[in-house]
Design a protein around this motif. Structure first.
Motif, PDB file in Angstrom:
ATOM      1  N   ALA A   1      -1.736 -15.901   1.377  1.00  0.00           N
ATOM      2  CA  ALA A   1      -2.108 -14.501   1.231  1.00  0.00           C
ATOM      3  C   ALA A   1      -1.600 -14.043  -0.126  1.00  0.00           C
ATOM      4  O   ALA A   1      -0.697 -14.653  -0.713  1.00  0.00           O
ATOM      5  CB  ALA A   1      -1.510 -13.651   2.351  1.00  0.00           C
ATOM      6  N   ILE A   2      -2.182 -12.984  -0.647  1.00  0.00           N
ATOM      7  CA  ILE A   2      -1.824 -12.476  -1.976  1.00  0.00           C
ATOM      8  C   ILE A   2      -1.350 -11.030  -1.839  1.00  0.00           C
ATOM      9  O   ILE A   2      -2.022 -10.208  -1.205  1.00  0.00           O
ATOM     10  CB  ILE A   2      -3.029 -12.551  -2.929  1.00  0.00           C
ATOM     11  N   TRP A   3      -0.225 -10.739  -2.418  1.00  0.00           N
ATOM     12  CA  TRP A   3       0.350  -9.384  -2.389  1.00  0.00           C
ATOM     13  C   TRP A   3       0.321  -8.848  -3.814  1.00  0.00           C
ATOM     14  O   TRP A   3       1.043  -9.326  -4.688  1.00  0.00           O
ATOM     15  CB  TRP A   3       1.778  -9.438  -1.853  1.00  0.00           C
ATOM     16  N   HIS A   4      -0.532  -7.853  -4.064  1.00  0.00           N
ATOM     17  CA  HIS A   4      -0.740  -7.309  -5.414  1.00  0.00           C
ATOM     18  C   HIS A   4      -0.161  -5.897  -5.466  1.00  0.00           C
ATOM     19  O   HIS A   4      -0.823  -4.933  -5.120  1.00  0.00           O
ATOM     20  CB  HIS A   4      -2.233  -7.306  -5.748  1.00  0.00           C
ATOM     21  N   GLU A   5       1.082  -5.839  -5.867  1.00  0.00           N
ATOM     22  CA  GLU A   5       1.773  -4.547  -5.909  1.00  0.00           C
ATOM     23  C   GLU A   5       1.350  -3.786  -7.163  1.00  0.00           C
ATOM     24  O   GLU A   5       1.484  -4.276  -8.288  1.00  0.00           O
ATOM     25  CB  GLU A   5       3.283  -4.762  -5.925  1.00  0.00           C
ATOM     26  N   GLY A   6       0.807  -2.589  -6.979  1.00  0.00           N
ATOM     27  CA  GLY A   6       0.419  -1.751  -8.103  1.00  0.00           C
ATOM     28  C   GLY A   6       1.084  -0.402  -8.015  1.00  0.00           C
ATOM     29  O   GLY A   6       1.941  -0.163  -7.171  1.00  0.00           O
ATOM     30  N   TRP A   7       0.684   0.490  -8.879  1.00  0.00           N
ATOM     31  CA  TRP A   7       1.247   1.841  -8.829  1.00  0.00           C
ATOM     32  C   TRP A   7       0.156   2.883  -8.571  1.00  0.00           C
ATOM     33  O   TRP A   7       0.436   4.072  -8.433  1.00  0.00           O
ATOM     34  CB  TRP A   7       2.000   2.160 -10.117  1.00  0.00           C
ATOM     35  N   LEU A   8      -1.099   2.427  -8.461  1.00  0.00           N
ATOM     36  CA  LEU A   8      -2.199   3.318  -8.130  1.00  0.00           C
ATOM     37  C   LEU A   8      -2.813   2.888  -6.797  1.00  0.00           C
ATOM     38  O   LEU A   8      -2.715   1.721  -6.404  1.00  0.00           O
ATOM     39  CB  LEU A   8      -3.283   3.272  -9.210  1.00  0.00           C
ATOM     40  N   THR A   9      -3.438   3.825  -6.108  1.00  0.00           N
ATOM     41  CA  THR A   9      -4.140   3.510  -4.863  1.00  0.00           C
ATOM     42  C   THR A   9      -5.633   3.720  -5.065  1.00  0.00           C
ATOM     43  O   THR A   9      -6.053   4.513  -5.918  1.00  0.00           O
ATOM     44  CB  THR A   9      -3.632   4.387  -3.706  1.00  0.00           C
ATOM     45  N   ILE A  10      -6.422   3.028  -4.271  1.00  0.00           N
ATOM     46  CA  ILE A  10      -7.873   3.032  -4.458  1.00  0.00           C
ATOM     47  C   ILE A  10      -8.464   4.425  -4.285  1.00  0.00           C
ATOM     48  O   ILE A  10      -9.464   4.772  -4.916  1.00  0.00           O
ATOM     49  CB  ILE A  10      -8.545   2.035  -3.477  1.00  0.00           C
ATOM     50  N   ASP A  11      -7.846   5.277  -3.447  1.00  0.00           N
ATOM     51  CA  ASP A  11      -8.387   6.615  -3.242  1.00  0.00           C
ATOM     52  C   ASP A  11      -8.234   7.494  -4.469  1.00  0.00           C
ATOM     53  O   ASP A  11      -8.853   8.562  -4.551  1.00  0.00           O
ATOM     54  CB  ASP A  11      -7.777   7.296  -2.001  1.00  0.00           C
TER      55      ASP A  11
ATOM     56  N   GLU B   1       3.826  -3.423  10.714  1.00  0.00           N
ATOM     57  CA  GLU B   1       4.036  -2.898   9.367  1.00  0.00           C
ATOM     58  C   GLU B   1       4.224  -4.082   8.433  1.00  0.00           C
ATOM     59  O   GLU B   1       5.134  -4.879   8.603  1.00  0.00           O
ATOM     60  CB  GLU B   1       5.241  -1.957   9.323  1.00  0.00           C
ATOM     61  N   VAL B   2       3.365  -4.168   7.430  1.00  0.00           N
ATOM     62  CA  VAL B   2       3.328  -5.325   6.546  1.00  0.00           C
ATOM     63  C   VAL B   2       3.780  -4.917   5.149  1.00  0.00           C
ATOM     64  O   VAL B   2       3.234  -3.993   4.555  1.00  0.00           O
ATOM     65  CB  VAL B   2       1.903  -5.901   6.502  1.00  0.00           C
ATOM     66  N   CYS B   3       4.785  -5.628   4.638  1.00  0.00           N
ATOM     67  CA  CYS B   3       5.363  -5.289   3.329  1.00  0.00           C
ATOM     68  C   CYS B   3       5.455  -6.487   2.391  1.00  0.00           C
ATOM     69  O   CYS B   3       6.113  -6.394   1.343  1.00  0.00           O
ATOM     70  CB  CYS B   3       6.748  -4.671   3.508  1.00  0.00           C
ATOM     71  N   SER B   4       4.821  -7.594   2.728  1.00  0.00           N
ATOM     72  CA  SER B   4       4.886  -8.778   1.871  1.00  0.00           C
ATOM     73  C   SER B   4       3.728  -9.710   2.209  1.00  0.00           C
ATOM     74  O   SER B   4       3.064  -9.554   3.243  1.00  0.00           O
ATOM     75  CB  SER B   4       6.215  -9.512   2.072  1.00  0.00           C
ATOM     76  N   ALA B   5       3.522 -10.700   1.336  1.00  0.00           N
ATOM     77  CA  ALA B   5       2.460 -11.676   1.571  1.00  0.00           C
ATOM     78  C   ALA B   5       2.731 -12.479   2.832  1.00  0.00           C
ATOM     79  O   ALA B   5       1.812 -12.773   3.605  1.00  0.00           O
ATOM     80  CB  ALA B   5       2.338 -12.600   0.363  1.00  0.00           C
ATOM     81  N   ALA B   6       3.992 -12.828   3.071  1.00  0.00           N
ATOM     82  CA  ALA B   6       4.341 -13.606   4.261  1.00  0.00           C
ATOM     83  C   ALA B   6       4.046 -12.817   5.530  1.00  0.00           C
ATOM     84  O   ALA B   6       3.515 -13.358   6.509  1.00  0.00           O
ATOM     85  CB  ALA B   6       5.813 -14.007   4.213  1.00  0.00           C
ATOM     86  N   GLU B   7       4.393 -11.527   5.526  1.00  0.00           N
ATOM     87  CA  GLU B   7       4.120 -10.683   6.698  1.00  0.00           C
ATOM     88  C   GLU B   7       2.627 -10.481   6.889  1.00  0.00           C
ATOM     89  O   GLU B   7       2.141 -10.411   8.027  1.00  0.00           O
ATOM     90  CB  GLU B   7       4.833  -9.347   6.544  1.00  0.00           C
ATOM     91  N   LEU B   8       1.882 -10.387   5.800  1.00  0.00           N
ATOM     92  CA  LEU B   8       0.430 -10.246   5.905  1.00  0.00           C
ATOM     93  C   LEU B   8      -0.183 -11.496   6.522  1.00  0.00           C
ATOM     94  O   LEU B   8      -1.018 -11.401   7.433  1.00  0.00           O
ATOM     95  CB  LEU B   8      -0.174 -10.003   4.519  1.00  0.00           C
ATOM     96  N   ARG B   9       0.235 -12.646   6.050  1.00  0.00           N
ATOM     97  CA  ARG B   9      -0.294 -13.894   6.588  1.00  0.00           C
ATOM     98  C   ARG B   9      -0.071 -13.987   8.092  1.00  0.00           C
ATOM     99  O   ARG B   9      -0.942 -14.429   8.842  1.00  0.00           O
ATOM    100  CB  ARG B   9       0.368 -15.071   5.876  1.00  0.00           C
ATOM    101  N   GLU B  10       1.089 -13.553   8.545  1.00  0.00           N
ATOM    102  CA  GLU B  10       1.403 -13.599   9.967  1.00  0.00           C
ATOM    103  C   GLU B  10       0.566 -12.585  10.755  1.00  0.00           C
ATOM    104  O   GLU B  10       0.066 -12.880  11.839  1.00  0.00           O
ATOM    105  CB  GLU B  10       2.891 -13.331  10.174  1.00  0.00           C
ATOM    106  N   ALA B  11       0.385 -11.382  10.197  1.00  0.00           N
ATOM    107  CA  ALA B  11      -0.323 -10.308  10.899  1.00  0.00           C
ATOM    108  C   ALA B  11      -1.801 -10.619  11.097  1.00  0.00           C
ATOM    109  O   ALA B  11      -2.396 -10.225  12.112  1.00  0.00           O
ATOM    110  CB  ALA B  11      -0.162  -8.995  10.145  1.00  0.00           C
ATOM    111  N   VAL B  12      -2.415 -11.336  10.142  1.00  0.00           N
ATOM    112  CA  VAL B  12      -3.858 -11.557  10.209  1.00  0.00           C
ATOM    113  C   VAL B  12      -4.227 -12.836  10.962  1.00  0.00           C
ATOM    114  O   VAL B  12      -5.392 -13.223  10.991  1.00  0.00           O
ATOM    115  CB  VAL B  12      -4.478 -11.589   8.794  1.00  0.00           C
ATOM    116  N   ARG B  13      -3.247 -13.487  11.565  1.00  0.00           N
ATOM    117  CA  ARG B  13      -3.555 -14.677  12.364  1.00  0.00           C
ATOM    118  C   ARG B  13      -4.424 -14.325  13.570  1.00  0.00           C
ATOM    119  O   ARG B  13      -5.240 -15.126  14.031  1.00  0.00           O
ATOM    120  CB  ARG B  13      -2.271 -15.342  12.847  1.00  0.00           C
ATOM    121  N   THR B  14      -4.247 -13.120  14.130  1.00  0.00           N
ATOM    122  CA  THR B  14      -5.036 -12.676  15.278  1.00  0.00           C
ATOM    123  C   THR B  14      -6.012 -11.594  14.829  1.00  0.00           C
ATOM    124  O   THR B  14      -5.878 -11.018  13.734  1.00  0.00           O
ATOM    125  CB  THR B  14      -4.133 -12.124  16.388  1.00  0.00           C
TER     126      THR B  14
END
Length: 380
Positions: free
Chosen positions: A159-169, A24-37
């Motif tokens: 990594a970039i974390w772009h917090e918005g209030w709308l979702t792509i769907d 579960e990824v909630c920040s840029a730091a967590e994203l960077r770690e998750a996508v290493r593999t």
């Protein structure tokens, strides 16, 4: 924003199909770690990646390799994406070939965009949504639009974390070629697959009118009761938090923005119709939703989704229901204020509750008569 990934125990292995690790990824730091593999953006039965094994996902990944043009000025960068999608929730991780020469082509920005969506368990809908995103934003790679896409792991340093209030769907329309989109509502029920975007839009409207207040959140929670099945509290909190950030960072800072206390004290902003007729009600609806509702003989009902006008009777009906909920809250507010004014003037609460002749007799003096004349139409 919360993105759920499944990661592998290997990196750079195109033949691997096993992704056993939930992240579960909630920040840029967590994203960077998750996508290493190597990783996927969905959960699969038995952790084995295939379209047939698709179980659920709340994130869609799109490739941006900038292969759509050799004109450097037309390449998409994270900065340009921010300009195009300022209110959208997404995250960016750069690919392992970012700014590297590949296949004889000049180095260019290459990255993956992870869009938050409302969780879905439908692989066909998931793939159709990816196709709809590609049709609207054709700079994305069209070779990665199925429901079992995997991404090679990479450590590109940021990594970039772009917090918005709308979702792509909520911003793309699935056509018959992609797969039919379900209506937003069935009667007064907000159905699965549309709950997140419907509640996000409602949160934006409520917080603009009432500000970041307990009252605004109560109205939002009352609307959420209509979701079927119910959205989890964590998801509702996330939607509300995104709306608050949007309100604080953009809406409240606009030069022409009127603060809620001032806005709601202006009599012309009341949602009470001038008369209790269809026309009287329609005038208020047109005033509040006139910038996003239209009707023509050729298209029937249209609703503006933030980017374009969408032919959808269900979306238009959804706007009407949102308006009615806000109007009811406005009526309750006016009644509560008028009642409290009578109590403060000395009229016993039990006489107010009794109403009729009892209330009329209890109101004495010019000031109380004036307050009574404000209370009765509020009650009506």
């Amino acid at each position: 924003m919360r993105l759920v990934f499944q990661t592998a125990n290997v990196t750079g292995d195109a033949k691997n199909c096993i992704y056993p690790n939930r992240k579960e990824v909630c920040s840029a730091a967590e994203l960077r770690e998750a996508v290493r593999t190597d990783h996927v953006c969905a959960e699969y039965k038995g952790n084995y990646r295939s379209t047939e094994n698709f179980r659920r996902s709340n994130v869609i990944v799109m490739d941006c390799d900038n292969d759509h043009t050799e004109n450097e000025a037309e390449w998409i960068t994270p900065e340009k994406l921010d300009e195009m999608m300022p209110d959208m929730s997404y995250a960016i991780a750069f690919s392992r070939s970012h700014m590297q020469k590949k296949n004889g082509k000049a180095p260019r920005p290459k990255f993956h965009v992870y869009f938050e969506i409302e969780e879905t368990k439908d692989a066909a809908y998931y793939a159709a949504l990816k196709n709809a995103i590609y049709r609207k934003y054709p700079f994305f790679d069209d070779n990665a639009l199925d429901a079992a896409r995997f991404i090679f792991g990479a450590d590109t340093g940021e990594a970039i974390w772009h917090e918005g209030w709308l979702t792509i769907d909520s911003e793309v329309e699935i056509t018959a070629a992609d797969g039919e989109r379900e209506p937003e509502r069935q009667g007064n029920i907000i159905i699965e697959g549309t709950r997140n975007k419907t509640m996000s839009r409602f949160a934006g409207r409520v917080i603009t009118r009432y500000g970041d207040t307990e009252k605004a959140r109560e109205i939002f929670d009352d609307e959420a009761v209509k979701c079927e099945p119910p959205l989890e509290t964590e998801e509702l909190d996330s939607i509300w938090a995104s709306a608050v950030r949007w309100y604080e960072n953009k809406i409240s800072r606009q030069d022409d923005y009127i603060p809620p206390d001032e806005y709601n004290t202006a009599e012309f902003q009341s949602l009470k119709p001038g008369d209790y007729s269809d026309i009287g009600e329609a005038k208020v609806l047109a005033r509040e939703y006139g910038d996003e509702l239209r009707y023509t003989d050729s298209t029937d009902l249209l609703r503006y989704n933030g980017i374009y006008w969408q032919e959808s009777r269900q979306m238009a009906v959804g706007a009407m229901m949102e308006f009615l909920d806000l109007q009811l809250q406005d009526a309750k507010d006016q009644l509560a204020a008028a009642k409290q004014a009578l109590i403060d003037s000395g009229v016993p609460q039990e006489d107010i509750m009794a109403g009729g002749k009892t209330l009329s007799k209890a109101a004495s003096g010019a000031d109380q008569i004036i307050l009574l004349l404000a209370y009765l139409p509020a009650q009506q």
